[in-house]
Design an enzyme around this catalytic site. Structure first.
Site, PDB file in Angstrom:
ATOM      1  CE  LYS A 117      58.322  36.244  19.119  1.00 25.49           C
ATOM      2  NZ  LYS A 117      56.988  35.603  19.073  1.00 25.49           N
ATOM      3  N   GLY A 123      53.041  32.815  25.916  1.00 28.67           N
ATOM      4  CA  GLY A 123      54.075  33.208  24.967  1.00 28.67           C
ATOM      5  C   GLY A 123      54.318  34.711  25.019  1.00 28.67           C
ATOM      6  CB  CYS A 171      61.345  51.605  -6.468  1.00 29.20           C
ATOM      7  SG  CYS A 171      61.517  50.334  -7.717  1.00 29.20           S
ATOM      8  CE1 TYR A 172      53.511  52.275  -9.851  1.00 24.89           C
ATOM      9  CE2 TYR A 172      53.182  53.977  -8.175  1.00 24.89           C
ATOM     10  CZ  TYR A 172      52.734  53.280  -9.290  1.00 24.89           C
ATOM     11  OH  TYR A 172      51.510  53.584  -9.834  1.00 24.89           O
ATOM     12  CG  ASP A 195      73.211  -7.603  32.460  1.00 27.10           C
ATOM     13  OD1 ASP A 195      73.905  -7.053  31.583  1.00 27.10           O
ATOM     14  OD2 ASP A 195      73.617  -7.891  33.605  1.00 27.10           O
ATOM     15  CG  ASP A 211      54.062  37.412  19.846  1.00 28.15           C
ATOM     16  OD1 ASP A 211      55.151  37.858  20.227  1.00 28.15           O
ATOM     17  OD2 ASP A 211      53.927  36.727  18.821  1.00 28.15           O
ATOM     18  CD  GLU A 225      56.626  22.720  16.491  1.00 28.11           C
ATOM     19  OE1 GLU A 225      56.846  21.616  17.035  1.00 28.11           O
ATOM     20  OE2 GLU A 225      56.830  23.794  17.055  1.00 28.11           O
ATOM     21  CG  HIS A 235      63.846  48.867  -2.859  1.00 23.33           C
ATOM     22  ND1 HIS A 235      62.567  49.240  -2.535  1.00 23.33           N
ATOM     23  CD2 HIS A 235      63.793  48.402  -4.126  1.00 23.33           C
ATOM     24  CE1 HIS A 235      61.771  49.018  -3.559  1.00 23.33           C
ATOM     25  NE2 HIS A 235      62.488  48.509  -4.543  1.00 23.33           N
ATOM     26  N   GLY A 268      56.427  49.835  -5.379  1.00 25.22           N
ATOM     27  CA  GLY A 268      55.159  49.131  -5.575  1.00 25.22           C
ATOM     28  C   GLY A 268      55.242  48.222  -6.778  1.00 25.22           C
ATOM     29  CD  GLU A 284      62.895  50.224   0.902  1.00 19.19           C
ATOM     30  OE1 GLU A 284      63.805  50.999   0.553  1.00 19.19           O
ATOM     31  OE2 GLU A 284      61.955  49.920   0.156  1.00 19.19           O
TER      32      GLU A 284
HETATM   33  P1  XMP Z   1      56.932  24.896  10.999  1.00 15.83           P
HETATM   34  O1  XMP Z   1      56.795  23.593  11.723  1.00 15.83           O
HETATM   35  O2  XMP Z   1      55.808  25.153  10.040  1.00 15.83           O
HETATM   36  O3  XMP Z   1      56.824  26.006  12.112  1.00 15.83           O
HETATM   37  O4  XMP Z   1      58.287  25.051  10.366  1.00 15.83           O
HETATM   38  C1  XMP Z   1      57.117  27.383  11.973  1.00 15.83           C
HETATM   39  C2  XMP Z   1      56.769  28.060  13.283  1.00 15.83           C
HETATM   40  O5  XMP Z   1      55.351  28.006  13.495  1.00 15.83           O
HETATM   41  C3  XMP Z   1      55.043  27.281  14.671  1.00 15.83           C
HETATM   42  N1  XMP Z   1      53.872  26.439  14.380  1.00 15.83           N
HETATM   43  C4  XMP Z   1      52.639  26.663  14.839  1.00 15.83           C
HETATM   44  N2  XMP Z   1      52.179  27.609  15.668  1.00 15.83           N
HETATM   45  N3  XMP Z   1      50.017  26.684  15.528  1.00 15.83           N
HETATM   46  C5  XMP Z   1      50.876  27.598  16.015  1.00 15.83           C
HETATM   47  O6  XMP Z   1      50.446  28.437  16.795  1.00 15.83           O
HETATM   48  C6  XMP Z   1      50.398  25.704  14.695  1.00 15.83           C
HETATM   49  O7  XMP Z   1      49.598  24.876  14.266  1.00 15.83           O
HETATM   50  C7  XMP Z   1      51.782  25.682  14.340  1.00 15.83           C
HETATM   51  N4  XMP Z   1      52.526  24.893  13.537  1.00 15.83           N
HETATM   52  C8  XMP Z   1      53.811  25.364  13.601  1.00 15.83           C
HETATM   53  C9  XMP Z   1      56.290  26.475  14.997  1.00 15.83           C
HETATM   54  O8  XMP Z   1      56.372  26.181  16.382  1.00 15.83           O
HETATM   55  C10 XMP Z   1      57.388  27.382  14.503  1.00 15.83           C
HETATM   56  O9  XMP Z   1      57.696  28.379  15.464  1.00 15.83           O
END
Ligand code: XMP
Length: 527
Positions: free
Chosen positions: A383, A226, A77-78, A464, A228, A525, A169, A50, A171
């Protein structure tokens, strides 16, 4: 079960994760948990690290009843300082400097043997240290079981009881063989069974959801296609069937044929009670004339909430008309462990929930505005564990391994103003790029890939004739946490093949570039 009492270290969640890798079930609770209020008897207790100093006023301390349970204790640790300080407050002092980083540890032999905790860990091992305070002397009844370059008390143990303290640590992955040490503690010393599996987790989650939602409760959730949200939605469907309502908002910014594909996967293959709302025109109309990236994001987030809320009302009416008793009183959120900002701090778990940027404020609106309770069944998973759960739920491999896709979709992959024409071009180019990546067997080696549109006009020669066309920017990265990333190294002929196909098949494009920027300084992005 191992009970981990959390003093707020950034590493605490890794303890649960390492134990799960050993198939040992662990429960993590704030360090102030009253032992008399536990509804289970742990086989062992881990006290985490901590950020505090035990001797400072207001710093957290465990319920003394922890020591009356007579179960093995591993204090990190702590946690170790807490034990030493309880024995005698002069045992813990501020170090002259913070020790942060690697150290070489050596287990001590006592009567010719290393301690049980260091079984199979004879010799030197690299361990990760991160501390300011340290022990001034051994607490009474303890002896040293390992030392390091800088620390006389790198690991201590009670002479007669199974109570251990570690200055490092175990872990974190930087500690060599840390998992072996945790295994020695959990399996040999605490005699935990290695019966935690994804199947067992699934069964337990389903039981918990049923108990929480009750016989008549109904749950609403947004899905995107997606990993999740799909895993969370499938899990809800397994638990409560059609009393779970999934909503997919088509914002017109999804990939080529993606909306149809998601509908097919979720509704037909996975049997999820899905409603699709086509709001693409509303989104495209609203994006006219907007070129500032943050304004684009803000508009898309806000619009999404409006559309979703309107649909939620319609579903509520439908649910009432269907004769199912009860209102929709829960809102599903596919929050994962890394989305939970801090570990459960001693201030209590309520302060720890981060609003997920995926759905831009939606949970807050639904839970405050609509009085729904938040339900987050993936909250304790990483994930790769979500993917494993997805497989256990029978979700097809291609969906389980999908790259992430941002909520604002293609809008953040078109520099500047969005138009239908640019969306179509981005979709076609992206489809070619991703198909070629799949064909080359590279999809699972890449964390995220896409094609974006730079609408600057570049000059080209085609048949061309002098032409002007958009520039396509290809991006593919590898990353473990999406906080830092590297550009993926494609074979040259692969890039040439993709370039050829894009300029030939996508009308309006005359240049293809590959973005090799790492993150930082770039982001994943483009906007
Ligand atoms: P960046 O571009 O910040 O992205 O390096 C890191 C991860 O986050 C995703 N990403 C978003 N996901 N809404 C979302 O749901 C957003 O506005 C957004 N901006 C970035 C990106 O695809 C990457 O996986």
């Amino acid at each position: 079960t191992i009970l981990t009492l959390d003093f707020g270290s950034q590493y605490t969640h890794l303890i649960s994760r390492r134990l799960r890798e050993l198939n040992v079930f662990s429960e993590m609770l704030p360090c102030t948990q009253k032992i008399s209020e536990l509804d289970f008897t742990p086989k062992g207790i881990i006290l985490s690290g901590g950020p505090y100093s035990v001797y400072e006023e207001g710093s957290p301390h465990v319920d003394p009843a922890v020591f009356d349970l007579n179960v093995p204790i591993l204090a990190i640790c702590y946690g170790m300082q807490e034990i030493a300080y309880r024995a005698d407050s002069s045992n813990v002092i501020a170090g002259t400097h913070r020790e942060y980083g690697h150290s070489i540890l050596k287990a001590q032999k006592i009567d010719g043997h290393v301690d049980r905790l260091f079984q199979d860990l004879e010799g030197s091992m690299r361990v990760w240290m991160s501390h300011g305070d340290k022990l001034a002397k051994l607490p009474e009844g303890f002896h040293t079981v390992a030392t390091s370059d800088n620390s006389e008390y790198a690991a201590i143990a009670h002479k007669t009881e199974p109570i251990y303290g570690l200055q490092f640590h175990p872990e974190v992955t930087h500690t060599q063989n840390g998992t072996q040490l945790l295994k020695n503690f959990a399996i040999d010393i605490c005699a935990c069974k290695q019966d935690w599996t994804m199947d067992a987790f699934l069964e337990q989650e389903i039981a918990q959801i049923r108990e929480l939602v009750g016989e008549t409760g109904q749950v609403l959730g947004a899905v995107s296609g997606g990993v999740d949200s799909t895993v969370a939605a499938k899990l809800m469907t397994e638990a409560i069937g059609d009393r779970f309502w999934a909503v997919l908002v088509n914002n017109g910014l999804m990939r080529l044929n993606e909306c149809d594909q998601v509908q097919k996967d979720l509704k037909e293959h996975l049997g999820i009670n899905l409603t699709v709302v086509d709001a693409s025109q509303q989104f495209l109309d609203g994006l006219k004339g907007v070129s500032d990236p943050e304004k684009k994001r803000k508009f898309i987030g806000g619009k999404f909430i409006d559309v979703f809320e309107a649909e939620a009302k319609r579903i509520e009416d439908k649910a009432a008309a269907s004769g199912k008793a009860g209102n929709i009183n829960f809102f599903l959120q596919g929050t994962l462990y890394p989305d939970v900002i801090e570990s459960l701090s001693f201030k209590g778990p309520s302060a720890t929930i981060k609003t997920h940027h995926n759905v831009g404020g939606l949970p807050e609106r639904m839970t405050n505005g609509q009085g729904m309770q938040l339900i987050e069944p993936l909250r304790s998973l990483y994930k790769d564990e979500v993917r494993a759960l997805g497989r256990t739920l029978g979700i097809q491999e291609e969906l389980v391994m999908r790259h992430p896709f941002p909520g604002p979709g293609i809008a953040v992959r078109i520099l500047g103003e969005v138009s239908q024409e640019k969306v179509d071009i981005a979709r076609k180019a992206d489809h070619i790029f991703i198909s070629e990546i799949r064909k080359a067997g590279l999809y699972n080696n890449i964390s995220q890939a896409y094609a974006a549109v730079d609408p600057s006009r570049a000059v080209g020669v085609m048949g061309d004739r002098r032409v002007y066309g958009y520039i396509i920017v290809l991006r593919a990265v590898t990353t473990t946490d999406y906080m830092t990333a590297e550009a993926f190294e494609f074979p040259w002929d692969f890039l040439q093949r993709v370039m050829n196909r894009i300029v030939n098949e996508v009308h309006g494009v005359c240049r293809v570039t590959y973005d090799i920027t790492s993150k930082p300084p770039g982001t994943i992005e483009l906007e």
